[in-house]
Design a protein around this motif. Structure first.
Motif, PDB file in Angstrom:
ATOM      1  N   VAL A 206     -37.784  -9.491  31.321  1.00 19.48           N
ATOM      2  CA  VAL A 206     -37.365 -10.183  31.933  1.00 19.48           C
ATOM      3  C   VAL A 206     -36.350  -9.978  32.869  1.00 19.48           C
ATOM      4  N   TYR A 207     -35.493  -9.327  32.814  1.00 23.14           N
ATOM      5  CA  TYR A 207     -34.274  -8.723  33.499  1.00 23.14           C
ATOM      6  C   TYR A 207     -34.529  -7.732  34.405  1.00 23.14           C
ATOM      7  N   GLY A 208     -35.843  -6.983  34.482  1.00 18.77           N
ATOM      8  CA  GLY A 208     -36.355  -5.976  35.179  1.00 18.77           C
ATOM      9  C   GLY A 208     -36.043  -6.155  36.510  1.00 18.77           C
ATOM     10  N   ASP A 209     -36.205  -7.419  36.993  1.00 22.93           N
ATOM     11  CA  ASP A 209     -36.308  -7.892  38.458  1.00 22.93           C
ATOM     12  C   ASP A 209     -34.856  -7.968  38.575  1.00 22.93           C
ATOM     13  N   THR A 210     -34.305  -7.438  39.909  1.00 20.70           N
ATOM     14  CA  THR A 210     -32.786  -7.540  40.028  1.00 20.70           C
ATOM     15  C   THR A 210     -32.375  -8.939  40.359  1.00 20.70           C
ATOM     16  N   SER A 211     -33.198  -9.860  40.627  1.00 20.25           N
ATOM     17  CA  SER A 211     -32.851 -11.115  40.895  1.00 20.25           C
ATOM     18  C   SER A 211     -32.143 -11.838  39.942  1.00 20.25           C
ATOM     19  N   ARG A 212     -32.519 -11.498  38.704  1.00 23.66           N
ATOM     20  CA  ARG A 212     -31.825 -12.095  37.657  1.00 23.66           C
ATOM     21  C   ARG A 212     -30.814 -11.220  36.764  1.00 23.66           C
ATOM     22  N   ASP A 213     -29.837 -11.727  36.299  1.00 24.64           N
ATOM     23  CA  ASP A 213     -28.618 -11.098  35.998  1.00 24.64           C
ATOM     24  C   ASP A 213     -28.824 -11.320  34.519  1.00 24.64           C
ATOM     25  N   PRO A 214     -28.693 -10.049  33.550  1.00 22.57           N
ATOM     26  CA  PRO A 214     -28.744 -10.079  32.218  1.00 22.57           C
ATOM     27  C   PRO A 214     -27.454 -10.623  31.567  1.00 22.57           C
ATOM     28  N   SER A 215     -26.356 -10.636  32.288  1.00 24.16           N
ATOM     29  CA  SER A 215     -25.028 -11.063  31.707  1.00 24.16           C
ATOM     30  C   SER A 215     -25.123 -12.564  31.342  1.00 24.16           C
ATOM     31  N   GLU A 216     -25.969 -13.404  31.724  1.00 26.36           N
ATOM     32  CA  GLU A 216     -25.977 -14.510  31.094  1.00 26.36           C
ATOM     33  C   GLU A 216     -26.503 -14.646  29.686  1.00 26.36           C
ATOM     34  N   LEU A 217     -26.777 -13.646  29.014  1.00 28.23           N
ATOM     35  CA  LEU A 217     -26.713 -13.515  27.877  1.00 28.23           C
ATOM     36  C   LEU A 217     -25.470 -13.521  26.881  1.00 28.23           C
ATOM     37  N   LEU A 218     -24.514 -13.276  27.768  1.00 34.64           N
ATOM     38  CA  LEU A 218     -23.258 -13.391  26.948  1.00 34.64           C
ATOM     39  C   LEU A 218     -22.564 -14.672  27.035  1.00 34.64           C
ATOM     40  N   ASP A 219     -23.340 -15.681  27.548  1.00 32.92           N
ATOM     41  CA  ASP A 219     -22.688 -16.921  27.501  1.00 32.92           C
ATOM     42  C   ASP A 219     -22.577 -17.500  25.963  1.00 32.92           C
ATOM     43  N   ARG A 220     -21.612 -17.589  25.411  1.00 37.76           N
ATOM     44  CA  ARG A 220     -21.850 -18.008  24.039  1.00 37.76           C
ATOM     45  C   ARG A 220     -21.915 -19.605  23.734  1.00 37.76           C
ATOM     46  N   GLU A 221     -21.667 -20.133  24.743  1.00 42.19           N
ATOM     47  CA  GLU A 221     -21.796 -21.692  24.514  1.00 42.19           C
ATOM     48  C   GLU A 221     -23.467 -21.956  24.738  1.00 42.19           C
TER      49      GLU A 221
ATOM     50  N   ALA B  33     -38.739 -16.906  28.780  1.00 41.26           N
ATOM     51  CA  ALA B  33     -38.807 -16.392  30.001  1.00 41.26           C
ATOM     52  C   ALA B  33     -39.804 -15.149  30.277  1.00 41.26           C
ATOM     53  N   PHE B  34     -40.464 -14.637  29.357  1.00 41.77           N
ATOM     54  CA  PHE B  34     -41.224 -13.320  29.624  1.00 41.77           C
ATOM     55  C   PHE B  34     -42.588 -13.636  30.310  1.00 41.77           C
ATOM     56  N   VAL B  35     -43.311 -14.670  30.080  1.00 42.57           N
ATOM     57  CA  VAL B  35     -44.517 -14.868  30.789  1.00 42.57           C
ATOM     58  C   VAL B  35     -44.215 -15.279  32.441  1.00 42.57           C
ATOM     59  N   PRO B  36     -43.290 -16.317  32.703  1.00 48.17           N
ATOM     60  CA  PRO B  36     -42.841 -16.422  33.909  1.00 48.17           C
ATOM     61  C   PRO B  36     -42.454 -15.051  34.645  1.00 48.17           C
ATOM     62  N   ALA B  37     -41.795 -14.208  33.924  1.00 44.94           N
ATOM     63  CA  ALA B  37     -41.536 -12.952  34.458  1.00 44.94           C
ATOM     64  C   ALA B  37     -42.419 -12.031  34.778  1.00 44.94           C
ATOM     65  N   ALA B  38     -43.487 -12.228  34.057  1.00 47.85           N
ATOM     66  CA  ALA B  38     -44.676 -11.307  34.170  1.00 47.85           C
ATOM     67  C   ALA B  38     -45.361 -11.782  35.327  1.00 47.85           C
ATOM     68  N   TYR B  39     -45.128 -13.155  35.773  1.00 47.72           N
ATOM     69  CA  TYR B  39     -45.913 -13.344  36.968  1.00 47.72           C
ATOM     70  C   TYR B  39     -45.051 -13.604  38.029  1.00 47.72           C
ATOM     71  N   ALA B  40     -43.970 -12.951  38.213  1.00 46.34           N
ATOM     72  CA  ALA B  40     -42.868 -13.372  39.234  1.00 46.34           C
ATOM     73  C   ALA B  40     -43.217 -12.798  40.465  1.00 46.34           C
ATOM     74  N   ASP B  41     -44.333 -11.777  40.598  1.00 46.13           N
ATOM     75  CA  ASP B  41     -44.653 -11.452  41.871  1.00 46.13           C
ATOM     76  C   ASP B  41     -45.887 -12.230  42.483  1.00 46.13           C
TER      77      ASP B  41
END
Length: 702
Positions: A33-48, A63-71
């Motif tokens: 999901v976050y292999g593409d640099t366009s997405r920031d994994p820091s959103e996982l730290l959002d506790r709310e 998010a996995f399937v949309p990420a697999a077809y991101a290209d």
């Protein structure tokens, strides 16, 4: 981008992201999901947003399937998600994790599952008959058929085929050894036989009620209206499913493997395939070169060439790991002999019994509805003169009567047809004397002796049949021809037929019943051939050891076309003696010429590939799945969404399948209905997002 996230996870090992990413599956999904640099994994730290490990897991799964077809473009990615969601819901309702291409038929409406094979068989048959149609049109060998009767016959064949698929095919899975299942198999064969006997008797009784059989019965005769054509079409197609049901073809066919065992059998198959291909191409080429204009020559050549090509392709492919049976020399021959003996015995018993009872039902209904007829001797009606001398009744007219004579050859009695009705099979390659000629009778006389009616036609010199009617000539010699009268009965006033056909009931039964019994014997012989070919060439594939779904599909397609081609040619060989019967007795020539090719297309339509073809077309037309379905599934496999297990596709993990099946985002307006068509089982309750992975029944990766 991951560095601050990893530091935070290390400082707070009890946080929701840290607990979620302890699973190898979630780590893999996070990387995708976050292999593409366009997405920031820091959103996982959002506790709310992610208050629990379950929320993180659901986010990564979604998010996995949309990420697999991101290209791809957004529309293509959305379509891929929608289609995979549809498949996940269908698998979830079937309570399985395996996506089998031969089971996609379960996604169709029930009516289409029943009618689909018959429609496919007629489509393939129409494609094969195209050369015959073109040749007949070029050489003007055919008249103008009644369109309503043709449509009724096709509709009847569709209904009969659907009934056979629903009632005459066994419900269980096909057995790899082709053996008997004991008591269950015997019960099915008994139920099948009783069904055929009962249905054929009822349909023939209905044919006799809606048609006029008082002048006699022949297969291929002219009918009164479209309803007898509808019933006759249903009876005709009912035979196809009877043959394959007796052979053991299931309603849920499994993929076929290649039947050849060892280099010897493959070499024999190559030799036979080459002979058929060259012979068929040469036979069809004689028409193209103008040496013959017979449409059957084209059809036989095309079928032989197609069967030869299928044999060559099947012999050139290695069975690999897909064969479910061990390789044994001579297995094909032994299985063919065993299947033919068993099939002949069963279909002969069923065919003779059903046809005999059907003949009795038809003659009985005809006798019951005949009733008393007014005495017409010495009367004139609508230009006809009726007389009776020494028990011989006659109806004569001097009005011109146009029509066509079918001359069977070998000095046999011609069959007279009214103008506008096309005689069946005017030319047959093996019977060069057989032909059709147009006539215009100056005098026509129907003569009845004990209820057996013939017609005398006083005509000018006969000439070949064309699309233009013969014109009366006041000059030239007159030829008197005695012909079979039943098909010309429409020129008589309807109220006079009963008077002409009056005679002893036993004599009427003796005239009409023999063609039925002979047809039953032909059913037995043809059924034996079908069963023999089915058992010899139908080797179920080992789907767990198959190289892949695509390889399994290609092998089944090759094996199905091979089986269909061999069935058609072998049945044609069995029907050759029937075609050569002197005088076209009982119209069995028509049965023989019409039976062989539809059996070949039926073998293809009832196969696993045939069912897949119907499902693919329907799902493509409705937009639920792409037309290039296997390419779409292979692409999903390359992107890591699906994986392959033998001949099956599976979602990467059961958790991913379960999440997509319960996704609240609608796949399509009809996707729920599509998934519901697979099973009526209620959906399982969705797991609580906050529950730990190990407590949610998460099966490990298989």
């Amino acid at each position: 981008m991951w560095t601050p996230v990893l530091r935070e996870l290390a400082r707070h090992p009890d946080s929701a992201p840290a607990r979620a990413l302890t699973s190898p599956l979630m780590v893999t999904l996070a990387r995708a999901v976050y292999g593409d640099t366009s997405r920031d994994p820091s959103e996982l730290l959002d506790r709310e947003r992610f208050a629990s490990a379950g929320a993180v897991e659901e986010h990564l799964l979604g998010a996995f399937v949309p990420a697999a077809y991101a290209d791809t473009d957004p529309r293509a990615a959305a379509d891929a998600v929608r289609r995979l969601t549809l498949l996940a819901r269908a698998l979830h309702r079937q309570d399985t994790g395996r996506l089998a291409w031969w089971e996609l038929e379960t996604l169709l409406p029930r009516a289409l599952r029943v009618f689909g094979p018959g429609l496919l068989s007629m489509a393939v048959l129409s494609a094969l008959l195209l050369p015959v149609t073109v040749t007949r049109a070029v050489h003007r060998l055919a008249g103008v058929e009644d369109v309503l009767s043709l449509v009724a016959a096709l509709a009847g064949q569709t209904l009969g085929f659907a009934f056979g698929v629903a009632r005459l095919l066994p419900d269980g899975a096909e057995r790899p050894d082709g053996g008997s299942a004991g008591e269950a198999d015997r019960r099915f064969l008994l139920r099948q036989g009783l069904t055929v006997v009962g249905v054929s008797g009822a349909l023939w009784a209905a044919v006799a009620y809606t048609d006029d059989l008082r002048f006699g019965f022949r297969f291929g005769s002219v009918t009164d209206g479209w309803l007898p054509d509808l019933l006759g079409g249903a009876l005709f197609s009912l035979l196809f499913t009877l043959f394959f049901g007796t052979a053991g073809l299931s309603r849920r066919p499994v993929p076929l493997g290649l039947p050849w065992s060892g280099a010897g059998e493959r070499a024999t198959a190559r030799l036979c395939g080459a002979v058929l291909l060259l012979g068929g191409a040469g036979t069809a080429g004689t028409v193209l070169l103008g040496r013959t204009g017979d449409p059957w020559t084209v059809l036989v050549g095309v079928t032989a060439a197609g069967a030869g090509t299928a044999l060559l392709v099947s012999a050139g492919r290695r069975a690999g790991r897909e064969g479910a049976l061990p390789a044994r020399p001579g297995r094909v021959v032994r299985r063919f002999a065993a299947g033919m003996v068993r099939g002949t015995a069963l279909t002969l018993l069923t065919g003779v019994t059903a046809c005999t009872l059907a003949g009795l039902a038809a003659t009985g209904v005809t006798l019951l509805k005949s009733g008393a007829a007014p005495d017409l001797a010495g009367r004139h009606l609508d230009g006809w003169r009726f007389t009776e001398h020494d028990g011989v009744r006659s109806a004569a007219t001097t009005r011109p009567v146009r029509g066509t004579l079918l001359l069977p050859g070998a000095g046999a009695r011609p069959i007279a047809y009214p103008w506008g009705a096309e005689p069946p099979d005017c030319t047959i390659p093996l019977v060069p004397e057989r032909r059709c000629v147009a006539f215009q009778a100056r005098e026509t006389e129907f003569e009845s002796r004990g209820g057996a009616v013939t017609v005398r036609l006083a005509t000018a010199a006969a000439r070949p049949a064309t699309r233009e009617p013969a014109r009366p000539s006041a000059r030239g010699p007159v030829t008197v021809t005695v012909a079979y009268a039943a098909d010309l009965r429409s020129v008589l006033p309807s109220q006079t037929r009963a008077w002409l056909a009056q005679g002893p009931a036993t004599a009427f039964v003796a005239r009409c019943l023999p063609p039925f019994v002979a047809a039953g014997a032909l059913v037995g012989l043809v059924g034996g051939c079908v069963c023999g070919v089915y058992r010899a060439l139908s080797v179920p594939s080992d789907t767990l050891r198959a190289t892949g779904p695509g390889s399994s599909l290609r092998t089944d397609r090759t094996a199905s076309f091979t089986r269909g081609g061999v069935v058609a040619l072998l049945v044609a060989c069995v029907c050759v003696p029937v075609v050569l019967l002197p005088g076209d007795w009982g119209g069995l020539v028509h049965v023989g010429t019409q039976l062989w090719l539809p059996l070949g297309t039926t073998a293809v339509a009832l196969s696993a590939w045939g069912r897949f073809a119907v499902a693919r077309v329907w799902l493509g037309v409705t937009g639920r799945l792409p037309w290039r379905l296997m390419a779409f599934l292979d692409d999903a496999h390359r992107r890591g969404v699906l994986r392959r297990s033998g001949a099956y596709f599976e979602f990467r993990h059961l958790r991913l399948q379960s999440h997509m099946a319960h996704d609240d985002t609608p796949a399509t307006g009809a996707s729920d209905a599509l998934a519901t068509g697979a099973s009526d089982a209620p959906p399982r309750p969705r797991e609580a997002p906050g529950a730990p992975v190990g407590e949610r029944g998460d099966r490990h990766s298989r």
